[in-house]
Structures are given as C-alpha cells and as structure tokens.
Write a protein that holds these residues in place. Structure first.
Motif, PDB file in Angstrom:
ATOM      1  N   GLU A  67       0.855  -1.181   0.000  1.00  0.00           N
ATOM      2  CA  GLU A  67       0.000   0.000   0.000  1.00  0.00           C
ATOM      3  C   GLU A  67       0.893   1.233   0.000  1.00  0.00           C
ATOM      4  OE1 GLU A  67      -2.899  -0.080   3.183  1.00  0.00           O
ATOM      5  OE2 GLU A  67      -2.802  -2.269   3.199  1.00  0.00           O
ATOM      6  N   PRO A  68       0.327   2.407  -0.303  1.00  0.00           N
ATOM      7  CA  PRO A  68       1.139   3.623  -0.280  1.00  0.00           C
ATOM      8  C   PRO A  68       1.880   3.842   1.041  1.00  0.00           C
ATOM      9  CG  PRO A  68      -0.939   4.068  -1.363  1.00  0.00           C
ATOM     10  CD  PRO A  68      -1.031   2.670  -0.805  1.00  0.00           C
ATOM     11  N   LYS A  69       1.277   3.438   2.149  1.00  0.00           N
ATOM     12  CA  LYS A  69       1.917   3.628   3.456  1.00  0.00           C
ATOM     13  C   LYS A  69       3.205   2.814   3.598  1.00  0.00           C
ATOM     14  CE  LYS A  69      -0.728   0.048   5.883  1.00  0.00           C
ATOM     15  NZ  LYS A  69      -1.705  -0.186   6.939  1.00  0.00           N
ATOM     16  N   HIS A  70       3.445   1.883   2.699  1.00  0.00           N
ATOM     17  CA  HIS A  70       4.652   1.060   2.741  1.00  0.00           C
ATOM     18  C   HIS A  70       5.810   1.666   1.952  1.00  0.00           C
ATOM     19  CE1 HIS A  70       1.524  -2.262   3.377  1.00  0.00           C
ATOM     20  NE2 HIS A  70       2.106  -2.031   4.541  1.00  0.00           N
ATOM     21  N   ILE A  71       5.568   2.748   1.225  1.00  0.00           N
ATOM     22  CA  ILE A  71       6.629   3.373   0.417  1.00  0.00           C
ATOM     23  C   ILE A  71       7.702   3.928   1.347  1.00  0.00           C
ATOM     24  CG2 ILE A  71       7.217   5.199  -1.226  1.00  0.00           C
ATOM     25  CD1 ILE A  71       4.294   5.040  -2.218  1.00  0.00           C
ATOM     26  N   THR A  72       8.951   3.585   1.064  1.00  0.00           N
ATOM     27  CA  THR A  72      10.070   4.097   1.857  1.00  0.00           C
ATOM     28  C   THR A  72      10.882   5.133   1.089  1.00  0.00           C
ATOM     29  OG1 THR A  72      11.415   2.221   1.169  1.00  0.00           O
ATOM     30  CG2 THR A  72      10.294   2.047   3.302  1.00  0.00           C
ATOM     31  N   SER A  73      10.841   5.081  -0.251  1.00  0.00           N
ATOM     32  CA  SER A  73      11.540   6.111  -1.019  1.00  0.00           C
ATOM     33  C   SER A  73      10.907   6.272  -2.390  1.00  0.00           C
ATOM     34  CB  SER A  73      13.036   5.802  -1.150  1.00  0.00           C
ATOM     35  OG  SER A  73      13.257   4.782  -2.082  1.00  0.00           O
ATOM     36  N   MET A  74      11.012   7.488  -2.900  1.00  0.00           N
ATOM     37  CA  MET A  74      10.519   7.821  -4.242  1.00  0.00           C
ATOM     38  C   MET A  74      11.537   8.743  -4.899  1.00  0.00           C
ATOM     39  SD  MET A  74       6.521   8.767  -3.451  1.00  0.00           S
ATOM     40  CE  MET A  74       5.782   8.311  -5.018  1.00  0.00           C
ATOM     41  N   THR A  75      11.701   8.558  -6.195  1.00  0.00           N
ATOM     42  CA  THR A  75      12.486   9.498  -6.995  1.00  0.00           C
ATOM     43  C   THR A  75      11.586  10.018  -8.103  1.00  0.00           C
ATOM     44  OG1 THR A  75      14.519   8.274  -6.520  1.00  0.00           O
ATOM     45  CG2 THR A  75      14.590   9.843  -8.341  1.00  0.00           C
ATOM     46  N   ALA A  94      -2.923  16.356  -5.147  1.00  0.00           N
ATOM     47  CA  ALA A  94      -3.032  15.068  -5.840  1.00  0.00           C
ATOM     48  C   ALA A  94      -2.317  13.975  -5.047  1.00  0.00           C
ATOM     49  CB  ALA A  94      -2.457  15.179  -7.253  1.00  0.00           C
ATOM     50  N   TYR A  95      -1.150  14.304  -4.522  1.00  0.00           N
ATOM     51  CA  TYR A  95      -0.370  13.337  -3.741  1.00  0.00           C
ATOM     52  C   TYR A  95      -1.162  12.861  -2.527  1.00  0.00           C
ATOM     53  CZ  TYR A  95       3.504  11.289  -1.131  1.00  0.00           C
ATOM     54  OH  TYR A  95       4.304  10.421  -0.431  1.00  0.00           O
ATOM     55  N   ARG A  96      -1.726  13.807  -1.778  1.00  0.00           N
ATOM     56  CA  ARG A  96      -2.480  13.444  -0.574  1.00  0.00           C
ATOM     57  C   ARG A  96      -3.729  12.629  -0.914  1.00  0.00           C
ATOM     58  NH1 ARG A  96      -0.745  18.516   0.308  1.00  0.00           N
ATOM     59  NH2 ARG A  96      -2.773  19.454  -0.102  1.00  0.00           N
ATOM     60  N   GLU A  97      -4.366  12.933  -2.045  1.00  0.00           N
ATOM     61  CA  GLU A  97      -5.552  12.178  -2.461  1.00  0.00           C
ATOM     62  C   GLU A  97      -5.197  10.734  -2.818  1.00  0.00           C
ATOM     63  OE1 GLU A  97      -7.277  14.304  -5.734  1.00  0.00           O
ATOM     64  OE2 GLU A  97      -7.811  16.022  -4.477  1.00  0.00           O
ATOM     65  N   ILE A  98      -4.044  10.513  -3.408  1.00  0.00           N
ATOM     66  CA  ILE A  98      -3.680   9.189  -3.919  1.00  0.00           C
ATOM     67  C   ILE A  98      -2.777   8.422  -2.958  1.00  0.00           C
ATOM     68  CG2 ILE A  98      -2.519   7.971  -5.818  1.00  0.00           C
ATOM     69  CD1 ILE A  98      -3.459  10.518  -7.534  1.00  0.00           C
ATOM     70  N   ILE A  99      -1.793   9.083  -2.394  1.00  0.00           N
ATOM     71  CA  ILE A  99      -0.834   8.429  -1.493  1.00  0.00           C
ATOM     72  C   ILE A  99      -1.255   8.602  -0.040  1.00  0.00           C
ATOM     73  CG2 ILE A  99       1.592   8.332  -0.744  1.00  0.00           C
ATOM     74  CD1 ILE A  99       1.184   7.409  -3.658  1.00  0.00           C
ATOM     75  N   GLY A 100      -1.866   9.710   0.284  1.00  0.00           N
ATOM     76  CA  GLY A 100      -2.255  10.005   1.658  1.00  0.00           C
ATOM     77  C   GLY A 100      -1.245  10.926   2.314  1.00  0.00           C
ATOM     78  N   ARG A 101      -1.208  10.911   3.626  1.00  0.00           N
ATOM     79  CA  ARG A 101      -0.284  11.770   4.378  1.00  0.00           C
ATOM     80  C   ARG A 101       0.938  10.978   4.811  1.00  0.00           C
ATOM     81  NH1 ARG A 101      -1.231  16.624   5.289  1.00  0.00           N
ATOM     82  NH2 ARG A 101      -3.241  17.603   4.994  1.00  0.00           N
ATOM     83  N   HIS A 102       1.458  10.202   3.901  1.00  0.00           N
ATOM     84  CA  HIS A 102       2.669   9.404   4.115  1.00  0.00           C
ATOM     85  C   HIS A 102       3.766  10.021   3.260  1.00  0.00           C
ATOM     86  CE1 HIS A 102       5.346   6.056   4.650  1.00  0.00           C
ATOM     87  NE2 HIS A 102       5.418   5.898   3.348  1.00  0.00           N
ATOM     88  N   PHE A 103       4.840  10.458   3.896  1.00  0.00           N
ATOM     89  CA  PHE A 103       5.886  11.185   3.185  1.00  0.00           C
ATOM     90  C   PHE A 103       7.227  10.470   3.345  1.00  0.00           C
ATOM     91  CE2 PHE A 103       2.649  14.243   4.607  1.00  0.00           C
ATOM     92  CZ  PHE A 103       2.177  14.631   3.362  1.00  0.00           C
ATOM     93  N   PRO A 104       7.584   9.600   2.389  1.00  0.00           N
ATOM     94  CA  PRO A 104       8.840   8.843   2.453  1.00  0.00           C
ATOM     95  C   PRO A 104      10.035   9.706   2.073  1.00  0.00           C
ATOM     96  CG  PRO A 104       7.715   8.376   0.406  1.00  0.00           C
ATOM     97  CD  PRO A 104       6.799   9.266   1.210  1.00  0.00           C
ATOM     98  N   ALA A 105      11.203   9.095   2.111  1.00  0.00           N
ATOM     99  CA  ALA A 105      12.397   9.771   1.608  1.00  0.00           C
ATOM    100  C   ALA A 105      12.188  10.005   0.109  1.00  0.00           C
ATOM    101  CB  ALA A 105      13.632   8.898   1.846  1.00  0.00           C
ATOM    102  N   MET A 106      12.507  11.210  -0.358  1.00  0.00           N
ATOM    103  CA  MET A 106      12.264  11.545  -1.767  1.00  0.00           C
ATOM    104  C   MET A 106      13.418  12.329  -2.353  1.00  0.00           C
ATOM    105  SD  MET A 106       8.364  12.766  -2.182  1.00  0.00           S
ATOM    106  CE  MET A 106       7.034  12.111  -1.217  1.00  0.00           C
ATOM    107  N   ALA A 107      13.537  12.186  -3.657  1.00  0.00           N
ATOM    108  CA  ALA A 107      14.435  13.029  -4.441  1.00  0.00           C
ATOM    109  C   ALA A 107      13.637  13.526  -5.640  1.00  0.00           C
ATOM    110  CB  ALA A 107      15.659  12.243  -4.908  1.00  0.00           C
TER     111      ALA A 107
END
Length: 131
Positions: A67-75, A94-107
C-alpha cells in the motif's frame, strides 16, 4: 512499521523525509509515467500526469501486496523544474488524495527528457511491507 530518520537539530522537511528505516519484504516500482493502463496519455497537463503517475505507482504496489503507506523512497524525474515548482500546491493535493499523508524519503530531479516523448514526469518507488 517504518522509522523516519531526522537528525537532531535539522529543520523538519515538508512533504518528504530525509531518510527512513524499515524491515520486511521489498517491492520495487520501476519508473512510471502519466499514461493509462493501455500506455496512452490522456493529458499533457503536468498535474494530471502527476496524478496518473501516482495512480500507476499505487496499482503496481497493490499487485505486490503493498500500500502507499509502505513506500520508503521515491524518486521523481521531471522535464521542467519551473512547471514542477509552479504546481506544488496542486501536486501536493493530488499526492495526498492518492498516497495520503505518508511522506517517504524523496528526491526530485529535472532531466533533459524522458524516454516517452509526451511524458513530463516519471516516478520510481521502493516499498517495504512489514514482516
């Protein structure tokens, strides 16, 4: 499930984490662009492509049992930094609607071009499903 890595004294990032730790089964999502399941672009609008790209990421996660809550990183790779920066509010929505309020490590990286000519955004993700 996941632990956010936030060094003491660092300013808290907004919309992403500096790092995360997790233990479990890994799901790797290859670079997704903003086309539909038939590999057809329905829009050339940047935010709409972001929205579809995020939906594609979530669909692949689901196929792997994540699920989106399992994402640990995004590029995120995009072709126009100014278009990205100018759309941050709509992208966030859009991010909050689809992924939710889960904010992984990102680049986030501007690139000269993406392999698909109409693509304006490509997102790669890694998720870890807890054991």
């Amino acid at each position: 499930m996941h632990t956010i890595l936030q060094p003491e004294g660092w300013a808290k990032p907004i919309g992403y984490a500096n790092g995360m730790t997790a233990t479990g089964r890994m799901v790797f999502v290859g670079g997704q662009v903003g086309w539909n399941a038939a590999c057809e672009f329905e829009s050339d609008d940047f935010v709409e492509q972001v929205r579809q790209t995020l939906k594609n990421v979530v669909a692949i996660l689901a196929e792997g049992g994540a699920e989106p809550k399992h994402i640990t990183s995004m590029t995120w790779y995009f072709t126009d930094k100014q278009e990205y920066l100018g759309s941050l509010k709509a992208i966030g929505q859009a991010y909050r609607e689809i992924i939710g309020r889960h904010f992984p490590a990102m680049a986030a990286v501007q690139v000269v071009a993406l392999v698909e000519d109409r693509a304006k955004i490509e997102i790669q993700a890694t998720a870890i499903i807890p054991e």
